[in-house]
Design an enzyme around this catalytic site. Structure first.
Site, PDB file in Angstrom:
ATOM      1  N   THR A  96      -2.867   0.221   2.171  1.00  0.00           N
ATOM      2  CA  THR A  96      -2.408   0.329   3.923  1.00  0.00           C
ATOM      3  C   THR A  96      -2.124   1.510   4.433  1.00  0.00           C
ATOM      4  O   THR A  96      -1.022   1.948   4.271  1.00  0.00           O
ATOM      5  CB  THR A  96      -1.476  -0.998   4.161  1.00  0.00           C
ATOM      6  N   LYS A 171      -5.680  -4.672   9.246  1.00  0.00           N
ATOM      7  CA  LYS A 171      -4.588  -4.840   8.315  1.00  0.00           C
ATOM      8  C   LYS A 171      -3.218  -4.670   8.951  1.00  0.00           C
ATOM      9  O   LYS A 171      -2.335  -5.515   8.818  1.00  0.00           O
ATOM     10  CB  LYS A 171      -4.883  -3.735   7.060  1.00  0.00           C
ATOM     11  N   LYS A 239       7.297   1.172   6.231  1.00  0.00           N
ATOM     12  CA  LYS A 239       5.959   2.062   6.505  1.00  0.00           C
ATOM     13  C   LYS A 239       4.977   1.461   7.389  1.00  0.00           C
ATOM     14  O   LYS A 239       4.511   1.987   8.272  1.00  0.00           O
ATOM     15  CB  LYS A 239       5.360   2.321   5.098  1.00  0.00           C
TER      16      LYS A 239
HETATM   17  P1  NAP Z   1       3.654  -0.235  -5.328  1.00  0.00           P
HETATM   18  O1  NAP Z   1       3.756  -1.376  -6.444  1.00  0.00           O
HETATM   19  O2  NAP Z   1       4.939   0.391  -4.812  1.00  0.00           O
HETATM   20  O3  NAP Z   1       2.750   0.562  -5.694  1.00  0.00           O
HETATM   21  C1  NAP Z   1       2.545   1.965  -5.292  1.00  0.00           C
HETATM   22  C2  NAP Z   1       1.389   2.921  -6.004  1.00  0.00           C
HETATM   23  O4  NAP Z   1       1.323   4.014  -5.288  1.00  0.00           O
HETATM   24  C3  NAP Z   1       1.974   3.239  -7.509  1.00  0.00           C
HETATM   25  O5  NAP Z   1       0.853   3.085  -8.244  1.00  0.00           O
HETATM   26  C4  NAP Z   1       2.651   4.341  -7.414  1.00  0.00           C
HETATM   27  O6  NAP Z   1       2.600   5.196  -8.240  1.00  0.00           O
HETATM   28  C5  NAP Z   1       1.648   5.037  -6.197  1.00  0.00           C
HETATM   29  N1  NAP Z   1       2.049   6.229  -5.580  1.00  0.00           N
HETATM   30  C6  NAP Z   1       3.261   6.279  -4.686  1.00  0.00           C
HETATM   31  N2  NAP Z   1       3.373   7.607  -4.133  1.00  0.00           N
HETATM   32  C7  NAP Z   1       2.447   8.409  -4.935  1.00  0.00           C
HETATM   33  C8  NAP Z   1       2.173   9.694  -4.527  1.00  0.00           C
HETATM   34  N3  NAP Z   1       2.753  10.381  -3.844  1.00  0.00           N
HETATM   35  N4  NAP Z   1       1.096  10.214  -5.476  1.00  0.00           N
HETATM   36  C9  NAP Z   1       0.468   9.363  -6.415  1.00  0.00           C
HETATM   37  N5  NAP Z   1       0.838   8.139  -6.293  1.00  0.00           N
HETATM   38  C10 NAP Z   1       1.665   7.355  -5.621  1.00  0.00           C
HETATM   39  O7  NAP Z   1       3.063  -0.846  -3.937  1.00  0.00           O
HETATM   40  P2  NAP Z   1       2.088  -2.072  -3.876  1.00  0.00           P
HETATM   41  O8  NAP Z   1       2.625  -3.386  -3.462  1.00  0.00           O
HETATM   42  O9  NAP Z   1       1.002  -2.101  -5.062  1.00  0.00           O
HETATM   43  O10 NAP Z   1       1.229  -1.851  -2.543  1.00  0.00           O
HETATM   44  C11 NAP Z   1       0.106  -0.853  -2.453  1.00  0.00           C
HETATM   45  C12 NAP Z   1      -0.383  -0.486  -1.135  1.00  0.00           C
HETATM   46  O11 NAP Z   1      -0.755  -1.827  -0.948  1.00  0.00           O
HETATM   47  C13 NAP Z   1       0.355  -0.179  -0.070  1.00  0.00           C
HETATM   48  O12 NAP Z   1      -0.158   0.605   0.767  1.00  0.00           O
HETATM   49  C14 NAP Z   1       0.765  -1.799   0.439  1.00  0.00           C
HETATM   50  O13 NAP Z   1       1.377  -1.603   1.732  1.00  0.00           O
HETATM   51  C15 NAP Z   1      -0.356  -2.408   0.290  1.00  0.00           C
HETATM   52  N6  NAP Z   1      -0.385  -4.064   0.207  1.00  0.00           N
HETATM   53  C16 NAP Z   1       0.884  -4.410  -0.516  1.00  0.00           C
HETATM   54  C17 NAP Z   1       0.800  -5.645  -0.777  1.00  0.00           C
HETATM   55  C18 NAP Z   1       1.841  -6.419  -1.429  1.00  0.00           C
HETATM   56  O14 NAP Z   1       2.073  -7.746  -1.063  1.00  0.00           O
HETATM   57  N7  NAP Z   1       2.576  -5.893  -2.489  1.00  0.00           N
HETATM   58  C19 NAP Z   1      -0.075  -6.525   0.015  1.00  0.00           C
HETATM   59  C20 NAP Z   1      -1.101  -5.954   0.810  1.00  0.00           C
HETATM   60  C21 NAP Z   1      -1.099  -4.573   0.823  1.00  0.00           C
HETATM   61  P3  NAP Z   1       3.665   5.290  -9.454  1.00  0.00           P
HETATM   62  O15 NAP Z   1       3.505   3.924 -10.172  1.00  0.00           O
HETATM   63  O16 NAP Z   1       3.714   6.532 -10.075  1.00  0.00           O
HETATM   64  O17 NAP Z   1       5.183   5.367  -8.565  1.00  0.00           O
END
Ligand code: NAP
Length: 295
Positions: A96, A171, A239
């Site tokens: 997102t 989104k 965010k």
């Molecule tokens: P998350 O569990 O916090 O995972 C974030 C991912 O991004 C991890 O692989 C993290 O790596 C990586 N990352 C963060 N900063 C980074 C950087 N500077 N360089 C390289 N890698 C980096 O988040 P998530 O819930 O999976 O969400 C991921 C995306 O999907 C976001 O944009 C979120 O808004 C979106 N989303 C989430 C949901 C939900 O319900 N969770 C639903 C729809 C959309 P590390 O493991 O090394 O920290």
């Protein structure tokens, strides 16, 4: 298409990469913290040491990263994706991010003759693990048709919405409704508590009425159980609220309620609850109201 690189194995990415493996694809994974690759490697994935290495042999390059900064680093950075792409590959950003970021990515990939789609997702941890996401896509329609079979094992529905940035626009539009619903639920549950109603009785009513919502059901149940285990972290919701504000401002679009909700989310993050579930924004309202909603 057989060979896929998947980068970013957080809550959402790990579920999607697992489902690609289950569907029989040859998956190479990369994550900033390499520990998160372990369970995918056990399921048959190949682990890459850098984003550049991950995309080396891939036909499709997929990633789901925390925010615009993460995309900037992983795509444009040193040893990033762009440093090692080749003509004919297709990149799919499932994070997102702001639609401008999608457009910047598309332009940079185009210079390397690589196609690009923005394909963020609705649904959370459970839907990602179960292959039940709702995917919203922007980019060229013929490219979308080419990658649709890869998206199918991840999703319940897939929606093609138009050119680059239309997926990320959809989104942000959807997430503005999610955040407003959580705020509405929090305000209502606090008022109900102050009025002496049993929160569980209130949720029973909200479950059946003509304005019922899966958000009220799911978040409501977690709230009364005081369960703030993250499936969508509050820091990511902030965010998104910031992205929505920028997005709406650029288009001169009125979003007064979204602005108020953003202040609640910000207050909750400033209380130190950013790593908790997005529903922890209700704790900021509870602080203000001087009550806790529990059964
Ligand atoms: P998350 O569990 O916090 O995972 C974030 C991912 O991004 C991890 O692989 C993290 O790596 C990586 N990352 C963060 N900063 C980074 C950087 N500077 N360089 C390289 N890698 C980096 O988040 P998530 O819930 O999976 O969400 C991921 C995306 O999907 C976001 O944009 C979120 O808004 C979106 N989303 C989430 C949901 C939900 O319900 N969770 C639903 C729809 C959309 P590390 O493991 O090394 O920290």
């Amino acid at each position: 298409m057989e060979r896929i690189a998947y980068l970013g194995l957080g809550i959402m990415g790990s579920g999607m990469a697992t489902n690609l493996l289950k569907a029989g694809y040859d998956v190479t994974v990369w994550n900033r913290n390499p520990e998160s690759c372990k369970s995918l490697v056990e399921k048959g994935a190949t682990q890459a040491q850098t984003p550049a290495q991950a995309v080396e042999n891939a036909e499709a390059i997929m990633y789901c990263l925390a925010n615009d900064k993460a995309v900037e680093e992983v795509v444009f950075g040193q040893d990033g994706i762009l440093s090692n792409v080749r003509s004919g590959q297709i990149a799919i950003d499932m994070s997102t991010v702001h639609p401008d970021t999608s457009r910047q990515e598309a332009a940079a990939y185009a210079q390397k003759h690589v196609e690009f789609l923005d394909a963020p997702v609705f649904g959370s941890k459970n839907e990602s693990a179960a292959g039940g996401l709702w995917i919203v896509v922007g980019g060229k329609q013929d490219v979308f048709e080419q990658v649709k079979p890869i998206l199918e094992p991840l999703s319940e529905t897939i929606h093609y919405l138009g050119d680059t940035g239309k997926g990320t626009s959809m989104k942000l539009i959807g997430n503005s409704i999610v955040a407003t619903q959580i705020q509405a639920l929090g305000e209502a549950m606090i008022l109900a508590t102050k009025a002496g109603l049993n929160p569980k009785d209130v949720l029973d009513v909200l479950h059946v009425v003509d304005f019922r919502s899966p958000i009220f059901d799911g978040i409501g149940k977690m709230l009364v159980n005081r369960d703030f285990t993250p499936s969508f972290a509050l820091k990511h919701m902030l965010k998104d609220a910031n992205l929505i504000a920028r997005f709406a401002q650029d288009l001169n679009s009125p979003m007064p309620a979204a602005g108020l909700v953003r202040e609640t989310i910000k207050a909750a993050v400033n209380q130190g609850w950013g790593e908790e579930n997005a529903s922890a924004l209700i704790k900021a309202l509870e602080l203000d109201g001087g009550v806790t909603v529990e059964s």
